[in-house]
Design an enzyme around this catalytic site. Sequence first.
Site, PDB file in Angstrom:
ATOM      1  N   ASP A  22       0.785  -1.245   0.000  1.00 31.65           N
ATOM      2  CA  ASP A  22       0.000   0.000   0.000  1.00 31.65           C
ATOM      3  C   ASP A  22       0.821   1.301   0.000  1.00 31.65           C
ATOM      4  OD1 ASP A  22      -1.504  -2.165   0.817  1.00 31.65           O
ATOM      5  OD2 ASP A  22      -2.306  -1.207   2.600  1.00 31.65           O
ATOM      6  N   SER A  83      -0.635   0.226   7.403  1.00 33.00           N
ATOM      7  CA  SER A  83      -1.003   1.422   6.641  1.00 33.00           C
ATOM      8  C   SER A  83      -1.620   2.537   7.474  1.00 33.00           C
ATOM      9  CB  SER A  83      -1.966   1.033   5.521  1.00 33.00           C
ATOM     10  OG  SER A  83      -1.229   0.366   4.526  1.00 33.00           O
TER      11      SER A  83
END
Length: 540
Positions: A22, A83
């Site tokens: 990500d 993330s």
Amino acid sequence: VSENQPYRTAFHFQPPQNWLNDPNGPMYYGGVYHLFYQYNPYGAVFGNRMIWAHSISYDLINWIHLNHAIEPTDPFDINSCWSGSVTILPGNRPVILYTGLDANNNQVQNLATPKNLSDPFLREWVKFSKNPIMTPPNGIKGNEFRDPTTAWKGLDGKWRVIIGSELNNHGMAILYRSEDFVSWTKYQHPLYISEETGMWECPDFYPVSINSTNGVDTSVQNPSVKHVMKASFNSHDYYVLGNYDSEMERFISESDFTGTSLDLRYDYGKFYASKTFFDNVKNRRILWGWVNESDSTEDDIEKGWSGLQSIPRQVWLDESGKQLLQWPVEEIETLRDNQVSIHGKKLLSGAVFELSGITAAQADVEVFFEVPELEEVEFMDPTGVDPQLLCGKENASSNGKLGPFGLLTLASKDLTEQTAIFFRVFRGPSRYIVLMCSDQSRSSLRKEVDKTTFGAFVDIDPCLEKISLRSLIDHSIVESYGGEGRTCITTRVYPMLASDEGMHLYLFNNGTSSVIISRLNAWSMKRAKINGKESLRYRA
Ligand code: FRU
């Protein structure tokens, strides 16, 4: 690109080696674009001590890799730093909110701030001493509480942030409020809970202007914006449009996520866990997404890396108000080199026409097709039709009336290998229907790679406008934008015969009707500078 690394890219972001996933905390700060990302420093597969790697750029195209920004160090993130996002607080102070996997492998939210705000690269980050600042609330599983968004300021001046989660198999965005960004109070109800989907990863929530292509800051709330709710699940990034009711603290969507082919997606190929940020210098909202590999884990270990970031895309609301549009940031055009152009060329039925004069493995192609023989096209009732399945059934070599026509990218001379990006046009019950496909079935002679075909409808009327396609071709990735950014399809392919020098690019028409290339511009693309610190040219 070296002999033994034919699949490394020339202008897509990637670290020198190892696993990437990500994009995290993208921002523009003090003249510099920052990109953090999920990274495994220990190998080319996902790891159990994930970190935030960090790179900076002046133009979103050329990048300098810096030291890692956030690594597991404390009980609140000792098992991974997952993330999260950046918010820029008043006084121009950026802060990172990220998910830590704590000593018990529970997901908790942590804060980090720059050590030295006058370092233009913000190289070092300090974790807040009182982390974690949020722990899994009652009723929420410890492994289903992650990926905080950029926070926004409510009309009451307090911060709001959402966290991805799930309750009884309903994906949702848990909402928190804070005055000081440190102590956070959870709302009883989520900002949004979906009926049909499972766990939400990497939610993103932001306003888009209803009458301008400009982006707006994440905290903007007024009658000239709509809101976008994006969620990552089922390996795809889905979004819905709607209104943010800030009195009720709810997002009122115009439609719900269904997790089917009816949903709007940023990209109908490979694109996941994406995140936007507002670029206040160019007044635009920019989207980054993770594009994973289609080869095997063994291949990744052998080549020593896995994963790319998409080309950053500007995103805004279409005039129709019904969907978003996306376009590669204009800075990518600085890499354009020698150009070839075509005007008004007829592609007869069965035509395969080589586009020579540019580097076929590293190119930017934009083409507008005109379809004069619309009357004769086949009828299709799109109700219940999954466009991806349709593209898989009717591939690039299966003739229709209007289509398939488009590009054969990353192709060997004899066309044994080819990745076909093409359109078909049908007559629907009330209007024409344009289908866009990315057919990987012949992309490589290698057997162990995933060659699933992708497809989606493009919401344009071919009576009123030309059917356009822009493809960014970069060795093992083709990012395609149909209908001027209405439908995007990104694919990863691993040609074997088609080496860099032996790579070809064609236009083709396998429909029985002719189509006209009314305009085509294509460029060789230069290599972007994506380097380690050694080559850092400091520009104060
Ligand atoms: C999405 C995701 C996130 C998580 C991160 C871990 O790809 O699973 O939910 O924070 O990756 O790397």
